[in-house]
Design a protein around this motif. Structure first.
Motif, PDB file in Angstrom:
ATOM      1  N   ASP A 162      16.988  21.636  19.669  1.00 30.42           N
ATOM      2  CA  ASP A 162      17.466  23.037  19.251  1.00 30.42           C
ATOM      3  C   ASP A 162      18.714  23.321  18.572  1.00 30.42           C
ATOM      4  O   ASP A 162      19.737  23.755  18.961  1.00 30.42           O
ATOM      5  N   PRO A 163      18.661  23.078  17.289  1.00 30.06           N
ATOM      6  CA  PRO A 163      19.869  23.199  16.571  1.00 30.06           C
ATOM      7  C   PRO A 163      20.090  24.356  16.146  1.00 30.06           C
ATOM      8  O   PRO A 163      19.195  25.457  16.000  1.00 30.06           O
ATOM      9  N   TRP A 181      24.334  21.362   8.156  1.00 30.28           N
ATOM     10  CA  TRP A 181      25.212  19.969   8.266  1.00 30.28           C
ATOM     11  C   TRP A 181      24.223  18.728   8.172  1.00 30.28           C
ATOM     12  O   TRP A 181      24.462  17.762   7.443  1.00 30.28           O
ATOM     13  N   ALA A 182      23.148  18.627   8.834  1.00 32.13           N
ATOM     14  CA  ALA A 182      22.110  17.706   8.858  1.00 32.13           C
ATOM     15  C   ALA A 182      21.585  17.538   7.344  1.00 32.13           C
ATOM     16  O   ALA A 182      21.452  16.369   6.662  1.00 32.13           O
ATOM     17  N   LEU A 183      21.438  18.588   6.604  1.00 28.43           N
ATOM     18  CA  LEU A 183      20.862  18.437   5.408  1.00 28.43           C
ATOM     19  C   LEU A 183      21.844  18.547   4.349  1.00 28.43           C
ATOM     20  O   LEU A 183      21.494  18.472   2.915  1.00 28.43           O
ATOM     21  N   SER A 184      23.038  18.194   4.476  1.00 32.53           N
ATOM     22  CA  SER A 184      24.143  18.438   3.382  1.00 32.53           C
ATOM     23  C   SER A 184      24.288  17.301   2.557  1.00 32.53           C
ATOM     24  O   SER A 184      24.702  17.351   1.466  1.00 32.53           O
ATOM     25  N   ALA A 222      10.400  24.798  12.623  1.00 27.75           N
ATOM     26  CA  ALA A 222       9.615  23.714  13.220  1.00 27.75           C
ATOM     27  C   ALA A 222      10.223  23.181  14.545  1.00 27.75           C
ATOM     28  O   ALA A 222       9.708  22.840  15.499  1.00 27.75           O
ATOM     29  N   ALA A 223      11.631  23.556  14.474  1.00 28.38           N
ATOM     30  CA  ALA A 223      12.147  23.151  15.952  1.00 28.38           C
ATOM     31  C   ALA A 223      11.663  23.767  16.999  1.00 28.38           C
ATOM     32  O   ALA A 223      11.436  23.404  18.270  1.00 28.38           O
ATOM     33  N   ALA A 224      11.546  25.381  16.725  1.00 28.52           N
ATOM     34  CA  ALA A 224      10.883  25.948  17.778  1.00 28.52           C
ATOM     35  C   ALA A 224       9.397  25.731  18.244  1.00 28.52           C
ATOM     36  O   ALA A 224       9.039  25.670  19.300  1.00 28.52           O
ATOM     37  N   LYS A 225       8.690  25.496  16.985  1.00 31.67           N
ATOM     38  CA  LYS A 225       7.293  24.895  17.325  1.00 31.67           C
ATOM     39  C   LYS A 225       7.152  23.729  18.160  1.00 31.67           C
ATOM     40  O   LYS A 225       6.517  23.627  19.218  1.00 31.67           O
ATOM     41  N   LEU A 226       8.076  22.781  17.854  1.00 27.97           N
ATOM     42  CA  LEU A 226       8.264  21.471  18.580  1.00 27.97           C
ATOM     43  C   LEU A 226       8.647  21.626  19.906  1.00 27.97           C
ATOM     44  O   LEU A 226       8.047  21.249  20.926  1.00 27.97           O
ATOM     45  N   ARG A 227       9.640  22.611  20.396  1.00 24.89           N
ATOM     46  CA  ARG A 227       9.955  23.041  21.815  1.00 24.89           C
ATOM     47  C   ARG A 227       8.790  23.569  22.384  1.00 24.89           C
ATOM     48  O   ARG A 227       8.656  23.359  23.699  1.00 24.89           O
TER      49      ARG A 227
END
Length: 179
Positions: free
Chosen positions: A136-137, A144-147, A166-171
């Motif tokens: 849940d970023p 930051w992760a894609l920087s 995608a994060a929401a779908k995975l959750r």
């Protein structure tokens, strides 16, 4: 016309030392003979014919070659193939399943997270590593992760939206915890 005169030739190909390595790529174990100087990106692209890993800079600047090595993002253009010996490597080809696209791939489709697509495989792999650690970023955490991955086309806004989708779908796909 320029003339060239060879003074001395290098060693024959047969004289180049090789190493036998075992690497599991996208769940498939392979035993490979390679020169110790071979880069992981070249093993994947030329040796294993997995061309989703792109080469954009060969200096770790662009991130187009990002793959997961033991579930951690690595820029394969500067990692030697022999360093992957005994390890698990996941490339963009390993994201989708027989039942369909990975939610990150769906997110890039739904939220228009790509234009030319050159950086997309590296972005997807960096995002996968993020979501494995943080399901849940925030928008800032995604950025930051894609920087370490450069996109020359999109301006990143739709890429960030794609990862959050995608994060929401995975959750939402996670089973409810038992009471």
């Amino acid at each position: 016309m320029t003339s060239v005169r060879v003074i001395e030739e290098g060693p024959d190909q047969g004289d180049v030392p090789t190493r036998r390595i075992t690497v599991t790529v996208n769940g498939r174990r392979s035993v490979v003979e390679c020169e110790p100087r071979l880069l992981l990106a070249h093993l994947l692209r030329q040796g294993l014919r997995l061309t989703g890993t792109h080469l954009g800079c060969d200096t770790t600047n662009c991130g187009a070659c990002t793959v997961l090595v033991d579930d951690r993002p690595v820029k394969s253009c500067t990692m030697l193939a022999v360093q992957a010996d005994g390890r698990a490597v996941t490339t963009v080809e390993g994201l989708a399943s027989p039942s369909g696209l990975h939610p990150l791939q769906e997110g890039f489709k739904e939220e228009h997270g790509l234009q030319c697509g050159f950086c997309t495989s590296g972005m997807l792999m960096a995002a996968k590593a993020l979501l494995a650690e943080n399901p849940d970023p925030t928008e800032d955490e995604v950025r930051w992760a894609l920087s370490g991955n450069l996109c020359r086309c999109t301006g990143y806004q739709n890429i960030v939206k794609s990862v959050l989708w995608a994060a929401a779908k995975l959750r939402s796909d996670e089973p409810e915890p038992e009471a």
